[in-house]
Design a protein around this motif. Structure first.
Motif, mmCIF file in Angstrom:
data_model
loop_
_atom_site.group_PDB
_atom_site.id
_atom_site.type_symbol
_atom_site.label_atom_id
_atom_site.label_comp_id
_atom_site.label_asym_id
_atom_site.label_seq_id
_atom_site.Cartn_x
_atom_site.Cartn_y
_atom_site.Cartn_z
ATOM 1 N N LYS A 160 0.805 -1.220 0.000
ATOM 2 C CA LYS A 160 0.000 0.000 0.000
ATOM 3 C C LYS A 160 0.841 1.273 0.000
ATOM 4 N N SER A 210 -9.552 -0.800 3.716
ATOM 5 C CA SER A 210 -8.281 -0.075 3.636
ATOM 6 C C SER A 210 -7.212 -0.665 4.551
ATOM 7 N N TYR A 216 -4.496 -4.320 -1.982
ATOM 8 C CA TYR A 216 -3.526 -3.422 -2.605
ATOM 9 C C TYR A 216 -2.523 -4.156 -3.493
#
Length: 287
Positions: A160, A210, A216
């Protein structure tokens, strides 16, 4: 014959002592010696500390870097766990410097340091490390690794936040990788994630997404080493299987070993085997 006045003698003697002490206190410039820098501060919190292990003979051209993130369910644990790994890492990866990082831990009594404080601390630590490579006489060929919660955090950093390419590979032991599916694994996973996030995947879908490294991964993600035990009752093997499937989908270079009968934490023999396998992988992907 004139004698040196007593006060002048004291001044000269004192100056020599100070000069010697200054040379003795030089922590990093004498690259011929191994050096350990303990509890280096990389941020404002008392948990923002790291230990730096610099090998003898290090150079900014040849000495690579291995960053270790400790586990402990994001609520406990300490960088000192690295001591259990260092001798084996030194043996199989002798051309590396090592850094073991602490980060802020969630405190249930105050609800301080919920997600993503831990993730943010690892970002801050990596930025600090990058800014001190020249001072420490080590290169920018960095690997980031960790176990359990540390494995989760190292994957987040590698997938990420590695926009500048500083991290060249990542090594993760039995990590949570997709938090929404991990949430309902057992009472412990439900408790930990609900307290750390302040909610559930249903009412906080963006935070769960997230905070999940798997989301990611791209075709440009860094080469990855993954270890898990088939009898892990803390973080299920399915979390690593999801990661493995995604790495394969995006054709990310990887190596994995799922150790039969191992739980959440490996025997010494299996740990040494995993380090040896990691060293072989890094010969190709962090040369």
């Amino acid at each position: 014959m004139k004698t040196i006045p007593f006060l002048l003698y004291l001044f000269i003697f004192g100056t020599l002592i100070v000069s010697c002490k200054k040379k003795e206190k030089d922590p990093v410039n004498d690259t011929s010696q191994e050096k350990v820098l303990k509890n280096i501060s990389y941020g404002p919190d008392e948990r923002n500390r790291m230990d730096v292990y610099l090998p003898a003979g290090r150079t900014s051209e040849t000495t690579k870097l291995f960053i270790w993130i400790h586990g402990g369910a994001w609520m406990e644990g300490d960088k000192s766990e690295f001591a259990n790994l260092k001798s084996s890492l030194d043996y199989y990866l002798p051309d590396y410097a090592y850094i073991s990082v602490n980060y802020r831990l969630y405190t249930s009594s105050t609800t301080d340091h919920m997600f993503p404080d831990q993730e943010n601390d690892i970002q801050l630590a990596v930025e600090y490390i990058q800014s001190h490579l020249n001072e420490w006489n080590i290169s920018d060929k960095a690997v980031i690794a960790g176990a359990s919660a540390g494995g989760h955090l190292c994957l987040l950093q590698a997938y990420k936040h590695n926009t500048n390419g500083f991290i060249k590979a990542t090594v993760s032991y039995f990590p949570p990788t997709e938090l929404a599916s991990f949430y309902n694994y057992n009472w412990f996973s439900t408790y930990v994630l609900s307290t750390l996030t302040g909610g559930t995947p249903a009412n906080l879908p963006e935070l769960y997404s997230s905070s999940s490294p798997i989301n990611y991964i791209t075709s440009n993600s860094v080469p990855t080493v993954l270890f898990h035990g088939t009898n892990d009752d803390v973080v299920p093997l399915s979390q690593s299987e999801l990661l493995l499937d995604t790495l394969q989908t995006y054709s990310v270079p990887h190596f994995h070993q799922f150790f039969t009968g191992e739980g959440h934490g490996f025997t010494t023999q299996v740990t040494i085997q995993s380090i040896q396998q990691t060293a072989t992988f890094l010969e190709e992907y962090n040369p």
